[in-house]
Design an enzyme around this catalytic site. Structure first.
Site, mmCIF file in Angstrom:
data_model
loop_
_atom_site.group_PDB
_atom_site.id
_atom_site.type_symbol
_atom_site.label_atom_id
_atom_site.label_comp_id
_atom_site.label_asym_id
_atom_site.label_seq_id
_atom_site.Cartn_x
_atom_site.Cartn_y
_atom_site.Cartn_z
ATOM 1 N N HIS A 262 -21.213 55.560 78.696
ATOM 2 C CA HIS A 262 -20.017 56.287 80.244
ATOM 3 C C HIS A 262 -21.285 56.480 81.765
ATOM 4 O O HIS A 262 -21.646 56.504 82.209
ATOM 5 C CB HIS A 262 -19.783 57.689 79.677
ATOM 6 C CG HIS A 262 -18.839 57.788 81.297
ATOM 7 N ND1 HIS A 262 -17.505 57.794 81.711
ATOM 8 C CD2 HIS A 262 -19.341 58.620 81.973
ATOM 9 C CE1 HIS A 262 -16.640 58.270 82.286
ATOM 10 N NE2 HIS A 262 -17.954 59.430 82.973
ATOM 11 N N GLU A 263 -22.546 57.253 80.980
ATOM 12 C CA GLU A 263 -23.014 57.591 81.740
ATOM 13 C C GLU A 263 -24.407 56.755 82.549
ATOM 14 O O GLU A 263 -24.507 56.698 83.959
ATOM 15 C CB GLU A 263 -24.084 59.199 81.473
ATOM 16 C CG GLU A 263 -23.311 60.275 81.115
ATOM 17 C CD GLU A 263 -22.520 60.931 82.506
ATOM 18 O OE1 GLU A 263 -22.441 60.857 83.507
ATOM 19 O OE2 GLU A 263 -21.872 61.849 82.028
ATOM 20 N N HIS A 266 -23.126 55.367 85.263
ATOM 21 C CA HIS A 266 -23.141 55.619 86.866
ATOM 22 C C HIS A 266 -24.655 55.269 86.701
ATOM 23 O O HIS A 266 -24.445 54.989 88.044
ATOM 24 C CB HIS A 266 -23.140 56.854 86.189
ATOM 25 C CG HIS A 266 -21.445 57.417 86.525
ATOM 26 N ND1 HIS A 266 -20.455 57.557 86.994
ATOM 27 C CD2 HIS A 266 -20.931 58.754 85.729
ATOM 28 C CE1 HIS A 266 -19.640 58.166 86.956
ATOM 29 N NE2 HIS A 266 -19.530 58.659 86.064
ATOM 30 N N GLU A 292 -16.668 56.310 88.862
ATOM 31 C CA GLU A 292 -15.728 57.589 87.369
ATOM 32 C C GLU A 292 -15.158 55.000 87.004
ATOM 33 O O GLU A 292 -15.212 55.089 85.898
ATOM 34 C CB GLU A 292 -15.067 57.430 87.947
ATOM 35 C CG GLU A 292 -15.722 58.702 88.110
ATOM 36 C CD GLU A 292 -16.382 59.303 86.750
ATOM 37 O OE1 GLU A 292 -16.531 59.263 85.778
ATOM 38 O OE2 GLU A 292 -17.356 60.430 87.152
#
Length: 497
Positions: A262-263, A266, A292
């Site tokens: 997830h990170e 980003h 997101e």
């Protein structure tokens, strides 16, 4: 013709502001990962000083003169137009906020976040709520300063993260999405099948080694970043310095692995923005919803796909000896288990957006004053009981589980679900444009995906607004329909509903 000297002066000024924003981000990263406990008071003062310096740059009256000179011969276009428009927006917001309030917000946000970090493990509401009450009061003051006549104060905070949309408009979209999610959840629950789980031992060292390997697979440039442990996974920075954090649960590696992916979503976005616009608005992200969308796309549609589990299963076997699942199909079922749970970051795709919708409603009530901070735990528990049908056993797994409110990030939560909606659109377009996507995922080859995203999303920065950017990438205005269709197809097949 654009006044070159005025534009150079404006962009130099904006670049100094962008650099200071990144300094603030580094202070926050250090606070979460490296700062010694006795540094708390100094860190709060440092954060306040940086915020005050940034505010002083933003209210500089020369900004208006530079903009007037640039626009004297007509409206600019392209990146120049974006930088000028953002300068006008930033200046217009900043002059409404007293300098003292700007510094106090940063200082108190840093203090409350540190209170949260200390109080959360023991669910110490007595320590946390008074601190949060101070911060909410400041955020209400900020919202009142920023709100245009007739504008809801919450919308003024929301605009910092997602431009061009109001809470009322989000509520309509969320209502349509909620109906589909609740129906899908009910049909899955009616089956009564126990959720698939991983079993075995997953030492932290193995999790971090595999997390770093996942970073490589998903395109993270380690020469421009680093991975550390923190109480709450995060990503910060841009360009050549983009840092991510994750956390470990030795009984379940999914938290570490998927938080990292997830990170990385980003971080890869930030690492691939236009280098010619570094520190400038045109070279920044389009919105937090778009941000997101990148992380949720990586984490869910790609990282939890059946195809990617073909690659991930042997990688887990290398990291842990026993991957915790008999084969890739068993792993696929385990990482997509549907189960009503307490923690947002651990929620499956069916439940996740319901967590966000609850927070969206509660934080609007906090900012409007309809909900007092002292009543937040009771309101949270009652709403959770109504939405999820289970009791909240303690504040650490209730209203204290997320860092966002402690960090003053009111208006951020709805961007997660907007990001999921955008990710649904991007995933459908990826499958349309990359017919061999599953083969690439099964091989751990994300190059085709990264190339598509770099062209369609990353390099475009803020040249387009969030809705316009997704529209340009997929060919139509975004709706929740592709996300719901994806969830129905995936979880319908997994659960026979």
């Amino acid at each position: 013709m654009t006044d070159t000297a005025a534009y150079d002066d404006l962009t130099d000024h904006l670049a100094r502001m962008g650099a200071l924003e990144q300094v603030a981000g580094l202070l926050n990263w250090d606070q979460e990962t490296q700062m010694p406990p006795k540094g708390a008071a100094q860190r709060a003062a440092q954060a306040g000083a940086v915020a005050s310096a940034l505010h002083a740059l933003a209210i500089d009256p020369r900004i208006e003169g530079w903009i007037a000179a640039i626009e004297a011969d007509g409206p600019p276009s392209g990146a120049i137009a974006v930088n000028v428009a953002e300068a006008r927006r930033l200046h217009g917001r900043a002059v409404r906020i007293p300098s003292k309030l700007a510094g106090e917000l940063a200082r108190v946000s840093a203090e409350v976040q540190m209170v949260w970090e200390a109080a959360r493990p023991g669910s110490d509401l007595a320590a946390f709520l008074p601190a949060l009450e101070r911060l909410v009061a400041l955020k209400r003051s900020e919202a009142d300063c920023l709100a245009e006549p007739g504008e809801a104060p919450y919308d003024a905070l929301l605009a910092e993260y997602e431009s061009g949309i109001t809470a009322a408009e989000i509520e309509v979209v969320f209502g349509r999405l909620r109906a589909g999610l609740v129906d899908l959840r009910a049909r899955i629950a009616a089956k009564g099948a126990p959720p698939a789980r991983l079993s075995g031992s997953f030492p932290g060292a193995g999790q971090m080694a595999l997390a770093r390997r996942l970073g490589c697979v998903f395109g993270y440039d380690w020469a421009a970043g680093r991975l550390d442990l923190a109480a709450h996974p995060s990503s910060s920075g841009s360009g050549g310095d983009v840092r991510i954090t994750t956390r470990i649960d030795t009984e379940d590696p999914r938290e570490c692995l998927y938080s990292t992916v997830h990170e990385v979503g980003h971080a890869v976005y930030e690492q691939n923005l236009d280098p010619d616009q570094v520190f400038l608005p045109a070279g920044s992200h389009a919105s937090m919803g778009i941000h997101e969308s990148q992380s949720r796309l990586f984490e869910n549609q790609l990282g939890r796909s059946r195809a990617f589990c073909t690659w991930l299963h042997p990688a887990m076997a290398e990291a842990f000896g026993d991957p915790g699942a008999a084969d890739p199909e068993a792993l696929y079922r385990a990482v997509n288990a549907v189960e009503t749970g307490l923690i947002r970051t651990e929620a499956d795709e069916v439940h996740y957006n319901l967590h966000i919708m609850m927070r969206f409603d509660l934080e609007r009530a906090l900012i409007s004053g309809a909900l007092a901070v002292r009543d937040l735990p009771e309101a949270w528990n009652a709403r959770f009981r109504a939405d999820f049908g289970i009791e909240v056993p303690d504040a650490a797994r209730g209203c204290m589980q997320d860092v966002h409110w402690a960090a003053g990030l009111f208006g951020y939560f709805p961007t997660y679900t907007l990001g999921n909606i955008y990710a649904g659109e991007l995933h459908a377009a990826l499958r349309r444009d990359l017919p061999d996507l599953d083969a690439s995922l099964a091989a751990g080859d994300l190059a085709p995906v990264l190339g598509w995203l770099r062209e369609k999303i990353h390099r475009r920065g803020r040249l387009l607004g969030p809705v316009e950017l997704v529209t340009s990438a997929v060919g139509h205005a975004p709706t929740e329909a592709p996300l719901l269709a994806y969830l129905e197809e995936k979880y319908g097949a997994l659960h026979g509903v």
